[in-house]
Scaffold this active site. Structure first.
Site, PDB file in Angstrom:
ATOM      1  N   ASP A 207       9.026  -2.578 -20.000  1.00  0.00           N
ATOM      2  CA  ASP A 207       9.232  -1.843 -18.761  1.00  0.00           C
ATOM      3  C   ASP A 207       8.125  -0.806 -18.622  1.00  0.00           C
ATOM      4  OD1 ASP A 207       9.896   0.222 -20.451  1.00  0.00           O
ATOM      5  OD2 ASP A 207      12.039   0.128 -20.061  1.00  0.00           O
TER       6      ASP A 207
ATOM      7  N   GLY B  85       8.243   2.452 -18.220  1.00  0.00           N
ATOM      8  CA  GLY B  85       8.485   3.808 -18.708  1.00  0.00           C
ATOM      9  C   GLY B  85       9.034   4.733 -17.652  1.00  0.00           C
ATOM     10  N   GLY B  86       9.039   4.285 -16.409  1.00  0.00           N
ATOM     11  CA  GLY B  86       9.460   5.148 -15.308  1.00  0.00           C
ATOM     12  C   GLY B  86      10.893   5.633 -15.419  1.00  0.00           C
ATOM     13  N   PHE B  87      11.803   4.737 -15.751  1.00  0.00           N
ATOM     14  CA  PHE B  87      13.218   5.115 -15.811  1.00  0.00           C
ATOM     15  C   PHE B  87      13.445   6.185 -16.869  1.00  0.00           C
ATOM     16  CE2 PHE B  87      17.531   4.621 -17.526  1.00  0.00           C
ATOM     17  CZ  PHE B  87      18.282   4.746 -16.369  1.00  0.00           C
TER      18      PHE B  87
ATOM     19  N   GLY C 104      17.011   0.203  -9.925  1.00  0.00           N
ATOM     20  CA  GLY C 104      17.780   1.261  -9.292  1.00  0.00           C
ATOM     21  C   GLY C 104      19.238   0.927  -9.083  1.00  0.00           C
TER      22      GLY C 104
ATOM     23  N   ASP D 254      18.542  -7.614 -18.794  1.00  0.00           N
ATOM     24  CA  ASP D 254      18.413  -6.887 -20.062  1.00  0.00           C
ATOM     25  C   ASP D 254      19.427  -5.767 -20.058  1.00  0.00           C
ATOM     26  OD1 ASP D 254      16.998  -3.912 -20.111  1.00  0.00           O
ATOM     27  OD2 ASP D 254      16.613  -5.008 -18.254  1.00  0.00           O
TER      28      ASP D 254
END
Length: 376
Positions: free
Chosen positions: A93, A95-97, A217, A267
């Site tokens: 991913d 890394g934003g979340f 989201g 996931d």
């Protein structure tokens, strides 16, 4: 060996899709569940075990791996596959979340996000270009765009701002990623619980002609019916010939209902995290092994399973281990849960191939509703 990244839609049953994602490091049978290896490990599991259970791909987390051991070090050591001894596909991913949810003192603007590490307080900057650069150093096979994920509920104005920012960042990530034969970059549909914003996001990403599309989201505090409603709105906009990935989802029930709507990849940390806290997912629903009813029950969690943790260890022993906070309890229940998730995915794939997904869906829901076996 497959030289290019390809997706083949092999069959459908209702809205459910049977497919295959192929790339140089291997083939992913879809619908697929990807165990989460946040910091280069699927918690409490050997990766050989994860593979034996049926996982074709695992997930790594850019935020955590960026902080330690660091992408430059991973690259010097031969990349993430070499470091963790997993020669099969890896998705990272962006890394934003985690930046939005874990780090402190965030400053977000068009350039990216500046944040303090939750590990040691050090200051870092993550831009769309830097996120792709880090994922490149990790040498992952599927890389995600940097996006801004808004927790729900939220005001429409804030959801719209984040969605538009994420679209612009997707384009920058696409440019930074360039052409990498055998690898893929996925865009992420945002828009919160606003139908028109979801459609705008999906249409904007579709114009970028990416190798795959994720729905992000969701599973961030909203009820399940809201999540499923957003899928019903979003998925018809996305191209049928590209894989669709629902990020961070979820429970077996979430997965089954999302497959029915056309999702190909999932996931979630739930099977391993729940296992470490004494919760087992079974073909007869959830079982809290810490409950007193299991203290003298010598029956296994699931005698029909091929997984030793499910078939060979008694509920009494698992109860004792978890109540004693022994590491082995979390290991065995994580093993069991991942086995159940992969058995569920295999059942889904077989039922689509045989054109009986609707029957499999109904039978699975009915079994969950029965609840656990009677106490001894």
């Amino acid at each position: 060996m497959h030289e290019k990244f390809t997706f083949t839609l092999k069959s459908t049953s209702g809205g459910a899709r049977l497919g295959e994602v192929a790339m140089p490091r291997g083939v992913i049978r879809t619908p697929a569940f990807m165990p989460v290896g946040t910091v280069g490990t699927v918690k409490a599991m050997y990766l050989d075990q994860v593979r034996e259970l049926g996982a074709d791909i695992i997930l790594g987390n850019t935020y955590h791996l960026m902080l330690r051991p660091g992408p430059e070090r991973v690259a010097r050591l031969g990349g993430l596959h070499e470091l963790i001894r997993w020669p099969h596909p890896i998705l990272t991913d962006s890394g934003g979340f985690q930046v939005m949810s874990l780090s402190g003192l965030r400053k977000l603007d068009e350039k990216g996000v500046t944040f303090k590490s939750h590990v040691d307080g050090s200051l870092h900057h993550m831009s769309p270009e830097r996120s792709i650069e880090i994922q490149g150093m990790l040498d992952s096979d599927i890389q995600m765009q940097l996006d801004e994920c808004i927790a729900l509920p939220a005001e429409r104005k804030e959801i719209e701002r984040a969605m538009e920012m994420s679209l612009r960042w997707a384009e920058r990530c696409r440019v930074a990623f360039g052409e990498q034969p055998g690898k893929a970059m996925f865009g992420i549909v945002q828009g919160g619980d606003q139908p028109d914003l979801r459609i705008r996001s999906a249409e904007g990403l579709k114009e970028l002609d990416l190798k795959g599309y994720a729905v992000g989201g969701l599973a961030v505090g909203e009820p399940q019916d809201v999540m499923l409603g957003m899928l019903d709105i979003t998925l018809p906009v996305l191209p049928t010939e590209k894989p669709r990935y629902l990020m961070g989802v979820g429970t077996p029930d979430d997965i089954l209902k999302s497959v029915a709507r056309g999702i190909d990849m999932f996931d979630c940390v739930m099977p391993t995290r729940s296992g470490r806290h004494g919760l087992a997912f079974t073909r007869r629903g959830r079982v809290n092994i810490r409950n007193a009813r299991h203290a003298e029950d010598m029956r296994p969690l699931d005698e029909q399973s091929n997984c030793p943790a499910s078939r060979d260890y008694s509920r009494a022993y698992l109860h004792h281990l978890t109540r004693s906070n022994e590491a082995l309890g979390g290991m065995l229940l994580s093993w069991h849960n991942l086995a159940y998730y992969q058995e569920l995915m295999q059942g889904i794939r077989t039922s689509i191939e045989e054109g009986r997904f609707a029957d499999f869906y109904a039978e699975t829901i009915e079994m969950w509703a029965r609840g656990d076996i009677d106490p001894v």
